[in-house]
Write a protein that holds these residues in place. Structure first.
Motif, PDB file in Angstrom:
ATOM      1  N   MET A  35       0.800  -1.028   0.046  1.00 50.67           N
ATOM      2  CA  MET A  35      -0.173   0.009  -0.061  1.00 50.67           C
ATOM      3  C   MET A  35       0.783   1.313  -0.156  1.00 50.67           C
ATOM      4  SD  MET A  35      -3.139   1.020   2.760  1.00 50.67           S
ATOM      5  CE  MET A  35      -1.845   1.465   4.092  1.00 50.67           C
ATOM      6  N   GLN A  36       0.748   2.225  -0.942  1.00 44.71           N
ATOM      7  CA  GLN A  36       1.594   3.501  -0.977  1.00 44.71           C
ATOM      8  C   GLN A  36       0.732   4.576  -0.581  1.00 44.71           C
ATOM      9  OE1 GLN A  36       4.264   3.124  -2.000  1.00 44.71           O
ATOM     10  NE2 GLN A  36       5.183   4.974  -2.556  1.00 44.71           N
ATOM     11  N   GLY A  37       1.323   5.051   0.469  1.00 53.49           N
ATOM     12  CA  GLY A  37       0.944   6.295   1.308  1.00 53.49           C
ATOM     13  C   GLY A  37      -0.254   5.868   2.231  1.00 53.49           C
ATOM     14  N   PHE A  38      -0.519   7.012   3.119  1.00 52.20           N
ATOM     15  CA  PHE A  38      -1.572   6.794   3.956  1.00 52.20           C
ATOM     16  C   PHE A  38      -2.967   6.546   3.420  1.00 52.20           C
ATOM     17  CE2 PHE A  38      -5.033   8.852   6.620  1.00 52.20           C
ATOM     18  CZ  PHE A  38      -4.556   8.307   7.856  1.00 52.20           C
ATOM     19  N   SER A  39      -3.693   5.687   3.903  1.00 52.52           N
ATOM     20  CA  SER A  39      -5.223   5.317   3.312  1.00 52.52           C
ATOM     21  C   SER A  39      -5.888   5.832   4.476  1.00 52.52           C
ATOM     22  CB  SER A  39      -5.118   3.834   3.355  1.00 52.52           C
ATOM     23  OG  SER A  39      -6.527   3.639   3.239  1.00 52.52           O
ATOM     24  N   SER A  40      -7.031   6.395   4.004  1.00 51.32           N
ATOM     25  CA  SER A  40      -8.100   7.116   4.777  1.00 51.32           C
ATOM     26  C   SER A  40      -9.010   5.952   5.205  1.00 51.32           C
ATOM     27  CB  SER A  40      -8.973   8.056   3.832  1.00 51.32           C
ATOM     28  OG  SER A  40      -8.041   9.345   3.514  1.00 51.32           O
ATOM     29  N   PHE A  41      -9.046   5.076   4.360  1.00 51.20           N
ATOM     30  CA  PHE A  41      -9.927   3.867   4.939  1.00 51.20           C
ATOM     31  C   PHE A  41      -9.267   2.709   5.475  1.00 51.20           C
ATOM     32  CE2 PHE A  41     -12.505   5.925   1.279  1.00 51.20           C
ATOM     33  CZ  PHE A  41     -13.811   6.271   2.000  1.00 51.20           C
ATOM     34  N   PHE A  42      -8.055   2.868   6.084  1.00 44.58           N
ATOM     35  CA  PHE A  42      -7.304   1.796   6.703  1.00 44.58           C
ATOM     36  C   PHE A  42      -8.146   1.151   7.843  1.00 44.58           C
ATOM     37  CE2 PHE A  42      -4.176   0.732  10.265  1.00 44.58           C
ATOM     38  CZ  PHE A  42      -3.725  -0.173   9.461  1.00 44.58           C
ATOM     39  N   LEU A  43      -8.739   2.000   8.879  1.00 41.86           N
ATOM     40  CA  LEU A  43      -9.606   1.518   9.974  1.00 41.86           C
ATOM     41  C   LEU A  43     -10.822   0.702   9.506  1.00 41.86           C
ATOM     42  CD1 LEU A  43      -9.361   4.439  12.178  1.00 41.86           C
ATOM     43  CD2 LEU A  43      -7.724   2.683  12.271  1.00 41.86           C
ATOM     44  N   SER A  44     -11.361   1.070   8.506  1.00 40.02           N
ATOM     45  CA  SER A  44     -12.469   0.353   7.935  1.00 40.02           C
ATOM     46  C   SER A  44     -13.111   0.937   6.529  1.00 40.02           C
ATOM     47  CB  SER A  44     -13.729   0.548   8.836  1.00 40.02           C
ATOM     48  OG  SER A  44     -14.890   0.161   8.298  1.00 40.02           O
ATOM     49  N   ASN A  45     -13.483   0.091   5.767  1.00 39.33           N
ATOM     50  CA  ASN A  45     -13.966   0.515   4.441  1.00 39.33           C
ATOM     51  C   ASN A  45     -15.436   1.232   4.747  1.00 39.33           C
ATOM     52  OD1 ASN A  45     -11.964  -0.535   2.798  1.00 39.33           O
ATOM     53  ND2 ASN A  45     -12.973  -2.646   3.145  1.00 39.33           N
ATOM     54  N   ASP A  46     -15.861   1.321   5.599  1.00 34.50           N
ATOM     55  CA  ASP A  46     -17.062   2.057   5.702  1.00 34.50           C
ATOM     56  C   ASP A  46     -16.668   3.923   6.098  1.00 34.50           C
ATOM     57  OD1 ASP A  46     -19.423   3.354   7.151  1.00 34.50           O
ATOM     58  OD2 ASP A  46     -20.080   1.538   8.086  1.00 34.50           O
ATOM     59  N   GLU A  47     -17.541   4.275   5.224  1.00 34.93           N
ATOM     60  CA  GLU A  47     -17.337   5.453   4.923  1.00 34.93           C
ATOM     61  C   GLU A  47     -17.106   6.343   6.434  1.00 34.93           C
ATOM     62  OE1 GLU A  47     -16.466   9.465   3.318  1.00 34.93           O
ATOM     63  OE2 GLU A  47     -16.611   7.591   1.988  1.00 34.93           O
ATOM     64  N   LYS A  48     -17.962   6.054   7.287  1.00 33.67           N
ATOM     65  CA  LYS A  48     -18.184   6.762   8.491  1.00 33.67           C
ATOM     66  C   LYS A  48     -16.983   6.815   9.370  1.00 33.67           C
ATOM     67  CE  LYS A  48     -20.476   3.261  11.513  1.00 33.67           C
ATOM     68  NZ  LYS A  48     -21.542   2.900  12.026  1.00 33.67           N
ATOM     69  N   TYR A  49     -15.815   5.564   9.031  1.00 34.00           N
ATOM     70  CA  TYR A  49     -14.728   5.819   9.766  1.00 34.00           C
ATOM     71  C   TYR A  49     -13.586   6.344   8.993  1.00 34.00           C
ATOM     72  CZ  TYR A  49     -17.255   2.490  12.578  1.00 34.00           C
ATOM     73  OH  TYR A  49     -18.438   1.939  13.544  1.00 34.00           O
ATOM     74  N   ARG A  50     -13.871   7.021   7.905  1.00 28.71           N
ATOM     75  CA  ARG A  50     -12.944   7.543   7.181  1.00 28.71           C
ATOM     76  C   ARG A  50     -12.015   8.621   7.776  1.00 28.71           C
ATOM     77  NH1 ARG A  50     -13.600   9.483   0.950  1.00 28.71           N
ATOM     78  NH2 ARG A  50     -11.511  10.580   0.725  1.00 28.71           N
ATOM     79  N   VAL A  51     -10.705   8.524   7.708  1.00 30.11           N
ATOM     80  CA  VAL A  51      -9.773   9.718   8.388  1.00 30.11           C
ATOM     81  C   VAL A  51      -9.122  10.329   7.079  1.00 30.11           C
ATOM     82  CG1 VAL A  51      -7.970  10.231   9.928  1.00 30.11           C
ATOM     83  CG2 VAL A  51      -9.603   8.268  10.278  1.00 30.11           C
ATOM     84  N   ASN A  52      -9.512  11.397   6.873  1.00 30.22           N
ATOM     85  CA  ASN A  52      -8.835  12.513   5.755  1.00 30.22           C
ATOM     86  C   ASN A  52      -7.746  12.980   6.111  1.00 30.22           C
ATOM     87  OD1 ASN A  52     -11.252  11.670   4.006  1.00 30.22           O
ATOM     88  ND2 ASN A  52     -12.209  13.377   5.357  1.00 30.22           N
ATOM     89  N   LEU A  53      -6.787  13.381   5.268  1.00 32.43           N
ATOM     90  CA  LEU A  53      -5.548  13.927   5.356  1.00 32.43           C
ATOM     91  C   LEU A  53      -5.858  15.531   5.154  1.00 32.43           C
ATOM     92  CD1 LEU A  53      -2.825  12.186   3.222  1.00 32.43           C
ATOM     93  CD2 LEU A  53      -3.174  12.074   5.737  1.00 32.43           C
ATOM     94  N   PRO A  54      -5.600  16.400   6.260  1.00 34.45           N
ATOM     95  CA  PRO A  54      -5.615  17.812   6.064  1.00 34.45           C
ATOM     96  C   PRO A  54      -4.664  18.379   5.140  1.00 34.45           C
ATOM     97  CG  PRO A  54      -4.757  17.409   8.129  1.00 34.45           C
ATOM     98  CD  PRO A  54      -4.915  16.044   7.407  1.00 34.45           C
ATOM     99  N   THR A  55      -5.264  19.482   4.440  1.00 37.07           N
ATOM    100  CA  THR A  55      -4.562  20.068   3.318  1.00 37.07           C
ATOM    101  C   THR A  55      -4.612  21.456   3.551  1.00 37.07           C
ATOM    102  OG1 THR A  55      -6.006  20.135   1.774  1.00 37.07           O
ATOM    103  CG2 THR A  55      -4.341  18.290   1.732  1.00 37.07           C
ATOM    104  N   ALA A  56      -3.439  22.295   3.337  1.00 39.08           N
ATOM    105  CA  ALA A  56      -3.509  23.759   3.066  1.00 39.08           C
ATOM    106  C   ALA A  56      -3.737  24.104   1.814  1.00 39.08           C
ATOM    107  CB  ALA A  56      -1.959  24.182   3.812  1.00 39.08           C
ATOM    108  N   THR A  57      -3.939  25.559   1.799  1.00 43.42           N
ATOM    109  CA  THR A  57      -4.470  26.011   0.455  1.00 43.42           C
ATOM    110  C   THR A  57      -3.310  26.906  -0.417  1.00 43.42           C
ATOM    111  OG1 THR A  57      -5.162  28.211   1.674  1.00 43.42           O
ATOM    112  CG2 THR A  57      -6.669  26.449   1.130  1.00 43.42           C
ATOM    113  N   ASN A  58      -2.018  26.624   0.220  1.00 44.22           N
ATOM    114  CA  ASN A  58      -1.083  27.209  -0.445  1.00 44.22           C
ATOM    115  C   ASN A  58       0.062  26.325  -1.010  1.00 44.22           C
ATOM    116  OD1 ASN A  58       0.901  26.808   1.690  1.00 44.22           O
ATOM    117  ND2 ASN A  58      -0.085  28.283   2.668  1.00 44.22           N
ATOM    118  N   SER A  59       0.776  26.954  -1.873  1.00 40.56           N
ATOM    119  CA  SER A  59       1.963  26.146  -2.689  1.00 40.56           C
ATOM    120  C   SER A  59       3.156  25.862  -1.901  1.00 40.56           C
ATOM    121  CB  SER A  59       2.144  26.907  -3.928  1.00 40.56           C
ATOM    122  OG  SER A  59       2.665  28.042  -3.818  1.00 40.56           O
TER     123      SER A  59
END
Length: 299
Positions: A1-25
């Motif tokens: 698996m390449q990179g952090f997976s938002s669905f690692f804890l579960s495939n259920d959408e309610k357990y999804r953990v997103n990566l926060p991002t900033a708006t600048n370059s």
């Protein structure tokens, strides 16, 4: 698996953990094996690393840190030019520095997989310099590096996802040092505060717990450190914390204030315990001193 997976804890959408991002370059997201790094290319340090953690494969040796030239330019990441500089040699300990190459994601945490080769690749990836930051050696004597394991053991769960990072402020102090490669004088701002948010599923809920520690007083005592006279770009909700190298449990909303990131919502202790009598200060309902024996109370 390449990179952090938002669905690692579960495939259920309610357990999804997103990566926060900033708006600048100024930020670049780098996917490694089982974890990702969100690099601030101007500061040459990561804002955070995000890792999926499962049962580790044992017996994989450490390796040396090196720069990641596949994803970043050499001057977009802090490396040997600083960590091998004579400027940061320890004054009393032979062959030691006043700053360690502090893993943001520890070697053992992504060190898992269907084969030993995958686990070794993940462990080796943690030794790219974007996953390191200057930390005083005393951090290795703290509970900080083992917090994730404490949670797994306490709750008897198999998996957690963790975001670990730095509070990067425009008024962080500056280290002036002799570049070990060019021999020229160089400068880098040193982060003073570090944080973690651990996500896990317990009793059919997505939950999270957040931690902070600081190294302000020790860093500012070094003779090659200069304090910048500037107003912080964002308010510092941890400014009143008194002790260096002490782990605090904090309300995740305070990390959002400090980093300007938006983290995935999840149940946490402070949602229902805002009258907790914590450390002194205006924010006392939102911070508590970490004690391993009392950790279960906050999970």
């Amino acid at each position: 698996m390449q990179g952090f997976s938002s669905f690692f804890l579960s495939n259920d959408e309610k357990y999804r953990v997103n990566l926060p991002t900033a708006t600048n370059s100024m930020y670049t997201l780098i996917a490694y094996t089982h974890f990702s790094v969100y690099q601030n290319v101007n500061r040459k340090l990561a804002l955070y690393s995000a890792c999926n953690i499962a049962d580790k494969v044992p017996g994989i040796p450490r390796r040396s840190f090196r720069k990641d030239i596949d994803h970043l330019k050499r001057d977009q990441q802090l490396g040997d030019e600083f960590y091998k500089s004579v400027t940061i040699d320890h004054p009393t300990r032979k062959n030691a520095n006043v700053f360690d190459r502090g893993h943001i994601v520890s070697k053992q945490y992504p060190q898992w997989g269907a084969s030993e080769a995958i686990a070794k690749k993940a462990a080796d990836d943690t030794f790219f310099y974007p996953n390191a930051s200057p930390q005083v050696p005393e951090v290795n004597q703290m509970d900080w590096k083992d917090l994730e394991e404490f949670i797994v053991d306490e709750l008897e769960i198999k998996k957690v996802s963790v975001l670990s990072g730095l509070v990067l402020s425009n008024n962080d102090p500056v280290a002036t040092y002799i570049d070990s490669i060019t021999g020229e004088t160089a400068q880098i701002q040193i982060a003073l505060k570090f944080w973690k948010i651990v996500y896990y599923i317990f009793e059919n809920q997505l939950k999270r717990i957040a931690f902070v520690f600081k190294q302000d007083k020790i860093v500012k005592s070094f003779p090659f450190i200069t304090q910048i006279e500037a107003i912080a770009d964002v308010p510092d909700p941890f400014n009143a914390l008194e002790d260096d190298l002490k782990t605090y449990i904090v309300d995740p909303s305070l990390l959002e204030e400090a980093t300007t990131l938006k983290f995935t919502p999840a149940t946490n202790y402070f949602d229902e315990n805002l009258d907790f009598n914590g450390v002194s200060g205006d924010f006392k309902p939102k911070i508590a001193v970490f004690n391993k024996a009392e950790l279960r109370n906050y999970l």
